[in-house]
Design an enzyme around this catalytic site. Structure first.
Site, PDB file in Angstrom:
ATOM      1  NE  ARG A 239      42.432  41.325  41.281  1.00  0.00           N
ATOM      2  CZ  ARG A 239      42.806  41.737  42.483  1.00  0.00           C
ATOM      3  NH1 ARG A 239      43.672  41.066  43.182  1.00  0.00           N
ATOM      4  NH2 ARG A 239      42.300  42.849  42.998  1.00  0.00           N
TER       5      ARG A 239
ATOM      6  CD  GLU B  58      45.001  41.667  51.096  1.00  0.00           C
ATOM      7  OE1 GLU B  58      45.538  40.633  50.662  1.00  0.00           O
ATOM      8  OE2 GLU B  58      44.192  42.345  50.437  1.00  0.00           O
TER       9      GLU B  58
END
Lengths: 99, 311
Positions: free
Chosen positions: B130, B273
């Protein structure tokens, strides 16, 4: 295999803690097992009713599932074997690697 | 062949960079490519500037929009969307009057991979990486590039532990990737009116604040734009997105880009998102790149047109 087969047997599990106690227990368990949290991004954001999606290794997922069953917490396995999903959903990557 | 570039496939960093050079070379009337700095591992931080040069009849300057993708390495749908959007902008400039208006009246900066070191690492070593790839204490690597901005640094929703996925870093803007974007946006803050950052997964359109529950001063305008954006998304395939302040809709987080940008005077600041809601999560199949990008492009055009009208 892609990524040297490192995700073989890994699972993605969804757990929604029903109360504060479950949320706390879940946080402790995640910390102990050092799982990869997908949702939310941080353990500090886990509260009751928070949808938590967790990626656990083959070994960790066994421990997590045992814990969930013993604690009588509801869960859903979203992905049974992450390696298979990666291989299946990235055919062109596999092709590239073969080339 | 780059003329047959497959936008419905995920691409490596090297392929994306080659594609950016190709777009710059073949569409010089609409695209300019430049670098705003280098990553921790020394890779160039490339940006594409989309838009026509302003004619003498119009204002001598154009308002600007910033879009970034690939902040979190494992969210591969982000870079795929940024590339799709550039392709759409170029291919529909002549046929779509909305896109023509957008590119004639505005400049759009598109940064397809904000975190190139992390993105590359997610292809070569760890699909679920990430963070960035800077070396930290305890032999751990990387900082969460969306907790490293100079706004309420390392408070709610960020970790001080270098081994955690939400590690905020040793200090704000410690990551060269974040610092480069922050410097660029700060320099152009009078011109940039919309900031959009693309993440996955949750199906949400979020706006400030992330770090607190208070409403932003221009809540009505921003909320209206977000609502129209989710309606636009829904109009394509019926997919439902939620919208609202990031703090209450998703969770509290400090040091995020949308808050920093908003705090620097940019009135419209959004975090998308993208798909899905967890069925595939970060391993969204290639077959879903197309619908995801089509519906998101509609939302981006809708928000952009919102700017051209007065709120």
């Amino acid at each position: 295999h892609l990524y040297n087969n490192r995700y073989d047997g890994d699972k993605v599990i969804r757990i929604v803690p029903k109360n504060d106690n479950e949320a706390d227990e879940l946080k402790n368990m995640y910390q102990q097992l050092q799982v990869d949290l997908w949702q939310p991004s941080s353990i500090s954001n886990i509260w009751k009713d928070t949808i938590t999606d967790v990626h656990a290794s083959n070994v960790s997922s066994e421990a997590l599932l045992t814990f969930l069953q013993q604690a009588n917490m509801e869960y859903k396995i979203l992905v049974k074997n992450l390696q298979k999903v990666i291989e299946k959903q990235n055919p062109s990557k596999a092709k590239r690697k073969r080339r | 062949s780059l003329s047959k570039y497959d936008y419905e496939d995920y691409h490596t960093l090297e392929e994306i960079e080659k594609w950016m050079h190709h777009m710059n070379r073949t569409h010089s009337n609409l695209v300019q490519m430049f670098s705003i700095g280098t990553s921790y591992e020394g890779r160039p931080l490339y940006v594409l500037k989309l838009g026509t040069k302003p004619s003498t009849f119009r204002k001598s300057y154009k308002r600007e929009i910033w879009m970034d993708c690939g902040v979190h390495a494992r969210e591969w749908i982000g870079p795929a969307f940024c590339q799709w959007f550039v392709k759409e902008a170029i291919n529909t400039y002549k046929s779509d009057r909305v896109m023509k208006k957008i590119l004639d009246f505005l400049y759009i900066y598109v940064m397809p991979v904000l975190n190139p070191d992390g993105y590359r690492y997610s292809w070569t070593h760890d699909r679920f990486w990430r963070k960035t790839r800077s070396k930290m204490r305890f032999n751990c690597y990387g900082v969460d590039a969306n907790r490293n901005w100079k706004i309420r640094f390392c408070e709610e929703g960020a970790s001080l532990n270098p081994c955690d996925n939400t590690y905020c870093g040793p200090y704000a803007e410690s990551e060269p990737e974040v610092k480069a974007v922050a410097q660029f946006i700060h320099k152009r803050r009078k011109f940039i009116k919309i900031y959009m950052t693309f993440h996955a997964y949750a199906q949400m359109v979020l706006y400030p604040y992330s770090y607190q529950y208070d409403a932003i001063p221009n809540f009505k305008c921003v909320e209206s734009a977000a609502q129209k954006a989710v309606q636009a998304i829904n109009s394509a395939y019926g997919v439902r997105y939620r919208h609202g302040p990031a703090s209450s809709t998703l969770y509290l987080s400090s040091g995020s880009s949308i808050d920093w940008v908003y705090n620097n005077g940019i009135p419209y600041s959004f975090a998308f998102e993208l798909r899905d809601t967890g069925y595939y999560g970060f391993v969204l199949p290639q077959g879903l790149i197309r619908p995801t990008c089509i519906e998101t492009t509609l939302a981006v055009k809708n928000i952009t047109m919102h700017l051209l009208k007065k709120c």
